[in-house]
Scaffold this active site. Structure first.
Site, PDB file in Angstrom:
ATOM      1  N   CYS A   1       3.221   1.547   2.909  1.00 20.59           N
ATOM      2  CA  CYS A   1       4.349   0.563   2.845  1.00 20.59           C
ATOM      3  C   CYS A   1       5.414   1.132   1.822  1.00 20.59           C
ATOM      4  O   CYS A   1       6.677   1.000   1.959  1.00 20.59           O
ATOM      5  CB  CYS A   1       4.077  -0.682   2.179  1.00 20.59           C
ATOM      6  SG  CYS A   1       2.743  -1.481   3.181  1.00 20.59           S
TER       7      CYS A   1
ATOM      8  N   CYS B   1       0.668  -1.113  -0.126  1.00 20.28           N
ATOM      9  CA  CYS B   1      -0.017  -0.049  -0.089  1.00 20.28           C
ATOM     10  C   CYS B   1       0.688   1.194  -0.101  1.00 20.28           C
ATOM     11  O   CYS B   1       2.242   1.143   0.157  1.00 20.28           O
ATOM     12  CB  CYS B   1      -0.987  -0.023   1.277  1.00 20.28           C
ATOM     13  SG  CYS B   1       0.059   0.186   2.720  1.00 20.28           S
TER      14      CYS B   1
END
Length: 78
Positions: free
Chosen positions: A13, A10
């Protein structure tokens, strides 16, 4: 040194990965940065909230995006 970014890939991240690379550059250090997206491997490391950061297989943060300065502080001890 091996640094693992644990998460699904995501935006958080991705940001944690970028901040980790920035911290390493600021310190003039090199490390292998690995993205771990496999849920079973993430869970096996005891991570229940992503993104998470592990240094040499020790989870040092989970559930938040650390700033480059916060990551630098963690790396200085290693």
């Amino acid at each position: 040194m091996i640094i693992k970014i644990l998460g699904s890939g995501c935006k958080k991240c991705v940001t944690l990965t970028e901040n980790t690379r920035t911290a390493l550059a600021n310190l003039g250090r090199e490390a292998e940065v690995i993205k771990v997206t496999e849920i079973s491997e993430i869970a096996a490391m005891g991570v229940m909230s992503t993104p998470a950061l592990a240094i040499d297989d020790q989870v040092v943060a989970m559930g938040k995006v650390l700033s480059p300065a916060e990551i630098e502080a963690l790396l200085k001890d290693r």
